[in-house]
Design an enzyme around this catalytic site. Structure first.
Site, PDB file in Angstrom:
ATOM      1  N   GLY A   1       0.831  -1.206   0.000  1.00 23.37           N
ATOM      2  CA  GLY A   1       0.000   0.000   0.000  1.00 23.37           C
ATOM      3  C   GLY A   1       0.863   1.252   0.000  1.00 23.37           C
TER       4      GLY A   1
ATOM      5  NE  ARG B   1      -1.119  -5.173  -1.054  1.00 22.64           N
ATOM      6  CZ  ARG B   1      -1.718  -4.036  -0.648  1.00 22.64           C
ATOM      7  NH1 ARG B   1      -2.609  -3.448  -1.413  1.00 22.64           N
ATOM      8  NH2 ARG B   1      -1.412  -3.481   0.504  1.00 22.64           N
TER       9      ARG B   1
ATOM     10  CG  ASP C   1       4.883  -6.756   8.916  1.00 24.02           C
ATOM     11  OD1 ASP C   1       5.976  -6.176   9.104  1.00 24.02           O
ATOM     12  OD2 ASP C   1       4.047  -6.954   9.810  1.00 24.02           O
TER      13      ASP C   1
ATOM     14  CB  THR D   1       2.210   0.692   6.447  1.00 25.91           C
ATOM     15  OG1 THR D   1       0.808   0.568   6.730  1.00 25.91           O
ATOM     16  CG2 THR D   1       2.975   0.393   7.718  1.00 25.91           C
TER      17      THR D   1
ATOM     18  CG  ASP E   1      -2.592   0.276   7.770  1.00 31.89           C
ATOM     19  OD1 ASP E   1      -3.384   1.212   7.590  1.00 31.89           O
ATOM     20  OD2 ASP E   1      -2.439  -0.655   6.964  1.00 31.89           O
TER      21      ASP E   1
ATOM     22  CG  ASP F   1       0.036  -2.737  10.073  1.00 33.82           C
ATOM     23  OD1 ASP F   1       0.903  -2.067   9.465  1.00 33.82           O
ATOM     24  OD2 ASP F   1      -0.774  -3.464   9.489  1.00 33.82           O
TER      25      ASP F   1
ATOM     26  NE  ARG G   1      -2.873  -3.542   5.824  1.00 33.53           N
ATOM     27  CZ  ARG G   1      -1.836  -4.116   5.240  1.00 33.53           C
ATOM     28  NH1 ARG G   1      -2.008  -4.891   4.206  1.00 33.53           N
ATOM     29  NH2 ARG G   1      -0.624  -3.928   5.691  1.00 33.53           N
TER      30      ARG G   1
HETATM   31  P1  ADP Z   1       2.697  -4.628   2.629  1.00 33.32           P
HETATM   32  O1  ADP Z   1       4.104  -4.636   2.174  1.00 33.32           O
HETATM   33  O2  ADP Z   1       2.144  -3.246   2.733  1.00 33.32           O
HETATM   34  O3  ADP Z   1       2.477  -5.482   3.854  1.00 33.32           O
HETATM   35  P2  ADP Z   1       1.567  -6.766   0.966  1.00 33.32           P
HETATM   36  O4  ADP Z   1       1.351  -7.700   2.109  1.00 33.32           O
HETATM   37  O5  ADP Z   1       0.524  -6.668  -0.084  1.00 33.32           O
HETATM   38  O6  ADP Z   1       1.808  -5.265   1.453  1.00 33.32           O
HETATM   39  O7  ADP Z   1       2.935  -7.180   0.284  1.00 33.32           O
HETATM   40  C1  ADP Z   1       3.445  -6.475  -0.830  1.00 33.32           C
HETATM   41  C2  ADP Z   1       4.118  -7.424  -1.785  1.00 33.32           C
HETATM   42  O8  ADP Z   1       5.213  -8.071  -1.138  1.00 33.32           O
HETATM   43  C3  ADP Z   1       3.246  -8.576  -2.285  1.00 33.32           C
HETATM   44  O9  ADP Z   1       2.412  -8.203  -3.349  1.00 33.32           O
HETATM   45  C4  ADP Z   1       4.288  -9.578  -2.713  1.00 33.32           C
HETATM   46  O10 ADP Z   1       4.819  -9.249  -3.978  1.00 33.32           O
HETATM   47  C5  ADP Z   1       5.385  -9.384  -1.678  1.00 33.32           C
HETATM   48  N1  ADP Z   1       5.235 -10.404  -0.619  1.00 33.32           N
HETATM   49  C6  ADP Z   1       4.289 -10.465   0.343  1.00 33.32           C
HETATM   50  N2  ADP Z   1       4.424 -11.570   1.097  1.00 33.32           N
HETATM   51  C7  ADP Z   1       5.484 -12.234   0.605  1.00 33.32           C
HETATM   52  C8  ADP Z   1       6.135 -13.471   0.929  1.00 33.32           C
HETATM   53  N3  ADP Z   1       5.740 -14.233   1.935  1.00 33.32           N
HETATM   54  N4  ADP Z   1       7.210 -13.826   0.188  1.00 33.32           N
HETATM   55  C9  ADP Z   1       7.635 -13.064  -0.832  1.00 33.32           C
HETATM   56  N5  ADP Z   1       7.061 -11.906  -1.205  1.00 33.32           N
HETATM   57  C10 ADP Z   1       5.999 -11.485  -0.504  1.00 33.32           C
END
Ligand code: ADP
Length: 324
Positions: free
Chosen positions: A11, A72, A103, A125, A127, A129, A171
């Site tokens: 995000g 994403r 995360d 972020t 959030d 979080d 979230r």
């Molecule tokens: P944020 O980084 O804000 O938590 P997301 O959870 O959507 O947002 O994660 C962003 C991107 O990071 C995902 O679209 C994916 O490409 C990558 N990602 C998320 N989880 C994993 C994972 N377990 N292993 C590898 N890449 C990941």
């Protein structure tokens, strides 16, 4: 180390641009080439890679969003995707990578580190979080944006002697709601951390509070509700039919993610972007930048991801008493 890359992922958050700008300017200062990867891990796999000069980041520090764009990318969650990501980095000479995101993005960064690309995560972020840091890029701006919107809703809800439920983002976390609730003098604040899933019970408490306040002559009743609790529209309907007091719900939505970042967000994001570059220059990898006890610091990504965060009990208790 000669060349580093920077990307924003997950995000978007206000002041991500300030962090990118700092990576570019401090990178240059340290004698590095800096490449910008567009649209997060998606752009990495599609090789949407550009040369970052201070000119590219010009006029961006005051702008919301991210000039590198964000996305994403499900493919990057697969081993194949991660391998390809590391190969693309190598093909472009990118030896170190700054990943600005949450995360999920740090999980991806950790995988790249295992595949030989030095990676540093920077917490971005709205959030708040992310457990390993007391500050995340964009939270301060988002909370101020939401606060200003709620102040406006409160004006009109007072004039019409309404009850207002305003739903803010976050979230699964209630930080934006808690801060906005205290900052706007809300009568009730609902956050997922202290919500046991019993909506009828929570509504009954609000109804009693609203009727008590009305009997005392209060003209408005403001409920700040967190996205993680939700159900604002149906809650408003039920409260209105139980009390006969007009009740409106507003979901603030994506306005909270945009807008010109606050001074605090610009300052901290700049420091964190610079700090990430200096970690790479020191040969570090698989680290996440944080802010704890008044200082910027770093820790192992894995260790940071394993941590959990709790809303302070005292803050919760006082927030409740202030609205009583
Ligand atoms: P944020 O980084 O804000 O938590 P997301 O959870 O959507 O947002 O994660 C962003 C991107 O990071 C995902 O679209 C994916 O490409 C990558 N990602 C998320 N989880 C994993 C994972 N377990 N292993 C590898 N890449 C990941």
């Amino acid at each position: 180390i000669k060349t580093i890359g920077v990307l924003t992922s997950g995000g978007d958050a206000p002041a991500m641009n300030a962090a990118v700008r700092a990576v570019v300017r401090i990178g240059k200062e340290r004698g590095l080439n800096v490449k910008g990867i567009k649209k997060g891990y998606n752009g990495l796999l599609n090789e949407e890679i550009i040369d970052m000069t201070p000119k590219v980041t010009a006029d961006s520090i005051m702008r919301g969003g991210t000039i590198l764009l964000t996305a994403r990318c499900d493919e990057f969650k697969t081993e194949e995707g991660q391998k390809r990501g590391a190969e693309v980095c190598k093909a472009h000479g990118i030896e170190g990578l700054v990943v600005i995101g949450g995360d999920g993005s740090f999980q991806g960064a950790r995988k790249l580190a295992e595949l030989g690309i030095n990676t540093i995560g920077v917490p971005g972020t709205i959030d708040l979080d992310i457990a390993c840091t007391e500050y995340t890029i964009g939270f301060d701006t988002a909370v101020n944006t939401a606060m200003q919107a709620i102040d406006k809703i409160r004006d009109t809800s007072t004039s019409h002697e309404r009850c207002s439920i305003v739903e803010v983002m976050g979230r699964g976390a209630g930080y934006i709601a808690l801060w906005c609730g205290v900052a706007t003098g809300a009568e009730d604040i609902l956050i997922p951390e202290s919500f046991d899933g019993n909506l009828p019970k929570v509504e009954q408490q609000i109804i009693e509070h609203l009727l008590r306040n009305r009997a005392r002559g209060k003209t408005h009743h403001l409920v700040v509700n967190a996205e993680g609790v939700g159900h604002s529209y149906s809650m408003a309907k039920r409260i209105e039919s139980a009390t006969g007091i007009e009740t409106r719900a507003t979901i603030l939505g994506h306005m909270q993610r945009g807008g010109s970042p606050t001074a605090k967000d610009r300052m901290y994001a700049s420091m964190m972007g610079a700090y990430a570059v200096d970690l790479l220059c020191a040969g570090k990898s698989n680290r996440v930048v944080g802010y704890q006890n008044g200082k910027f610091m770093d820790m192992d990504i894995q260790e940071g991801l394993a941590m959990t965060k709790h809303i302070d009990d005292y803050q919760l208790q006082i927030a409740h008493l202030l609205g009583k």
